[in-house]
Design a protein around this motif. Structure first.
Motif, mmCIF file in Angstrom:
data_model
loop_
_atom_site.group_PDB
_atom_site.id
_atom_site.type_symbol
_atom_site.label_atom_id
_atom_site.label_comp_id
_atom_site.label_asym_id
_atom_site.label_seq_id
_atom_site.Cartn_x
_atom_site.Cartn_y
_atom_site.Cartn_z
ATOM 1 N N GLU A 142 0.808 -1.211 0.000
ATOM 2 C CA GLU A 142 0.000 0.000 0.000
ATOM 3 C C GLU A 142 0.848 1.271 0.000
ATOM 4 O OE1 GLU A 142 -3.764 -1.848 2.581
ATOM 5 O OE2 GLU A 142 -2.356 -0.434 3.506
ATOM 6 N N ARG A 143 1.983 1.255 0.711
ATOM 7 C CA ARG A 143 2.776 2.472 0.913
ATOM 8 C C ARG A 143 4.093 2.477 0.132
ATOM 9 N NH1 ARG A 143 1.433 4.777 5.986
ATOM 10 N NH2 ARG A 143 -0.696 4.185 6.516
ATOM 11 N N GLY A 144 4.497 1.321 -0.379
ATOM 12 C CA GLY A 144 5.773 1.234 -1.077
ATOM 13 C C GLY A 144 6.891 0.680 -0.217
ATOM 14 N N TRP A 145 6.708 0.707 1.107
ATOM 15 C CA TRP A 145 7.692 0.144 2.035
ATOM 16 C C TRP A 145 7.040 -0.035 3.404
ATOM 17 C CZ3 TRP A 145 9.188 2.763 6.553
ATOM 18 C CH2 TRP A 145 8.770 4.108 6.633
ATOM 19 N N ALA A 146 7.625 -0.912 4.192
ATOM 20 C CA ALA A 146 7.196 -1.106 5.576
ATOM 21 C C ALA A 146 8.328 -1.793 6.320
ATOM 22 C CB ALA A 146 5.917 -1.937 5.664
ATOM 23 N N ILE A 147 8.413 -1.528 7.618
ATOM 24 C CA ILE A 147 9.452 -2.121 8.464
ATOM 25 C C ILE A 147 8.799 -2.715 9.700
ATOM 26 C CG2 ILE A 147 11.481 -1.685 9.898
ATOM 27 C CD1 ILE A 147 12.128 0.684 8.037
ATOM 28 N N ASN A 148 9.062 -3.991 9.938
ATOM 29 C CA ASN A 148 8.695 -4.588 11.217
ATOM 30 C C ASN A 148 9.944 -4.630 12.077
ATOM 31 O OD1 ASN A 148 7.372 -5.907 13.292
ATOM 32 N ND2 ASN A 148 7.545 -7.937 12.371
ATOM 33 N N ILE A 149 9.909 -3.951 13.214
ATOM 34 C CA ILE A 149 11.078 -3.912 14.093
ATOM 35 C C ILE A 149 11.383 -5.297 14.653
ATOM 36 C CG2 ILE A 149 11.911 -3.001 16.310
ATOM 37 C CD1 ILE A 149 10.634 -0.340 15.603
ATOM 38 N N GLY A 150 10.378 -6.155 14.757
ATOM 39 C CA GLY A 150 10.575 -7.526 15.220
ATOM 40 C C GLY A 150 10.502 -8.520 14.081
ATOM 41 N N GLY A 151 10.408 -9.799 14.448
ATOM 42 C CA GLY A 151 10.251 -10.854 13.448
ATOM 43 C C GLY A 151 11.545 -11.270 12.784
ATOM 44 N N GLY A 152 11.408 -11.875 11.612
ATOM 45 C CA GLY A 152 12.564 -12.386 10.882
ATOM 46 C C GLY A 152 12.997 -13.756 11.377
ATOM 47 N N PHE A 153 12.020 -14.602 11.737
ATOM 48 C CA PHE A 153 12.317 -15.917 12.329
ATOM 49 C C PHE A 153 12.614 -16.941 11.231
ATOM 50 C CE2 PHE A 153 9.103 -14.046 15.396
ATOM 51 C CZ PHE A 153 10.066 -13.520 16.239
ATOM 52 N N HIS A 154 13.789 -16.803 10.630
ATOM 53 C CA HIS A 154 14.057 -17.524 9.380
ATOM 54 C C HIS A 154 14.544 -18.951 9.556
ATOM 55 C CE1 HIS A 154 18.596 -16.220 9.098
ATOM 56 N NE2 HIS A 154 18.242 -16.516 10.325
ATOM 57 N N HIS A 155 14.616 -19.460 10.792
ATOM 58 C CA HIS A 155 14.976 -20.867 10.992
ATOM 59 C C HIS A 155 13.750 -21.751 11.184
ATOM 60 C CE1 HIS A 155 19.118 -19.770 11.105
ATOM 61 N NE2 HIS A 155 19.023 -19.101 12.244
ATOM 62 N N CYS A 156 12.566 -21.170 11.193
ATOM 63 C CA CYS A 156 11.341 -21.936 11.408
ATOM 64 C C CYS A 156 10.640 -22.185 10.078
ATOM 65 C CB CYS A 156 10.405 -21.180 12.352
ATOM 66 S SG CYS A 156 8.936 -22.111 12.827
ATOM 67 N N CYS A 157 10.251 -23.440 9.852
ATOM 68 C CA CYS A 157 9.459 -23.775 8.666
ATOM 69 C C CYS A 157 8.092 -24.286 9.123
ATOM 70 C CB CYS A 157 10.184 -24.801 7.801
ATOM 71 S SG CYS A 157 10.439 -26.413 8.580
ATOM 72 N N SER A 158 7.309 -24.784 8.210
ATOM 73 C CA SER A 158 5.920 -25.129 8.526
ATOM 74 C C SER A 158 5.792 -26.159 9.633
ATOM 75 C CB SER A 158 5.220 -25.647 7.266
ATOM 76 O OG SER A 158 5.808 -26.855 6.825
ATOM 77 N N GLY A 159 6.724 -27.097 9.701
ATOM 78 C CA GLY A 159 6.572 -28.190 10.642
ATOM 79 C C GLY A 159 7.632 -28.290 11.707
#
Length: 280
Positions: A142-159
């Motif tokens: 909607e705005r062209g950019w956004a930042i989440n200060i948290g998150g980025g849990f890139h070692h977790c997959c669906s299971g």
């Protein structure tokens, strides 16, 4: 990290309260005081800084870049229905065991803490951050950019979770975009955390709508060989890689990736540890 079970396609999170409308006067920056994890000092056992999100927010205020919570977006907590868009029921049930959560977040003493406390003090903040990552995808379109200060849990997959990552927020944000935003047909993940992003790589292993660029230290956790096969633009760094080399890779390889794929949106995982300084 083992093979992840297939998640049924009908888990669409139709009743989700995460894709909220946001007032135009607010910056597309997502943070909530509910992000931060602190109880009995157990969080200090893991090297991951579990209160850094508050300090990032405070720094933005001190630098007069924000004027308080009224300037930013506070997301809602991801519900079970939201999480089932990606996660298996079996995996979510496993988090009802404090022992399993202790293994995922690598804090062994959690195994003896009653699970209702673990849910409230550890997993609830993760669910708020996951809600932030999901909403950030909508706001970015909607705005062209956004930042989440948290998150980025890139070692977790669906299971399966691991490496202080209990929910696959990156995968969830992308799945929500595919399901709810018609203009999103192709997504690029740019992951510059020091660790390989094996969670989202396993989730999008056979999905040609998602292009993954991952630059990481080849010698550290998780060294997930199978997940590496999902990386479209792989940059493996050695220990003590300096700034000049690091930035040269980005300047050369990122334009190549964008020329090759032409995404509708880029999900950038900055990571907690892109660089580690040796003070010895």
């Amino acid at each position: 990290m083992g093979n992840s079970p297939t998640v049924p396609e009908d888990n669409s999170g139709e009743d989700s309260k995460l894709y909220i409308d946001v007032d135009r006067h607010k910056w597309p920056i997502l943070y909530s005081p509910d992000y931060d994890i602190s109880f009995w000092k157990l969080e200090t056992i893991h090297p991951f800084d579990s209160t850094k999100w508050k300090r990032v927010y405070q720094l933005l205020n001190e630098k007069n870049m924000l004027k308080g919570l009224e300037d930013i977006v506070q997301p809602n907590e991801a519900s079970v229905s939201d999480l089932l868009v990606v996660h298996t029921q079996e995996y979510l049930e496993s988090l009802k065991s404090s022992t399993n959560v202790a293994m995922v977040v690598e804090v062994p003493p959690l195994a003896i803490v009653p699970n209702y406390i673990v849910q409230n003090k550890m997993l609830r903040p993760f669910r708020y951050q996951t809600g932030g990552t999901i909403l950030a995808g909508k706001l970015a379109m909607e705005r062209g950019w956004a930042i989440n200060i948290g998150g980025g849990f890139h070692h977790c997959c669906s299971g399966e979770g691991g490496g202080f990552c209990a929910y696959a927020d990156i995968t969830l944000s992308i799945r929500f975009l595919f399901q709810r935003v018609p203009d999103v047909k192709k997504v690029m993940i740019v992951d510059f955390d020091a660790h390989q992003g094996n969670g989202h790589e396993r989730d999008f292993m056979d999905d040609d709508k998602v292009y993954i660029m991952d630059m990481y230290n080849r010698w550290i956790y998780p060294n997930d060989i199978k997940a590496k096969s999902a990386i479209n633009m792989k940059i493996e760094l050695d220990v003590h890689t300096g700034d000049e080399t690091y930035l040269r890779h980005i300047r050369r390889k990122l334009p190549e990736a964008l020329d090759e794929f032409h995404p509708d949106i880029v999900v950038y995982n900055a990571g907690t540890l892109p660089v580690q300084k040796n003070n010895s």
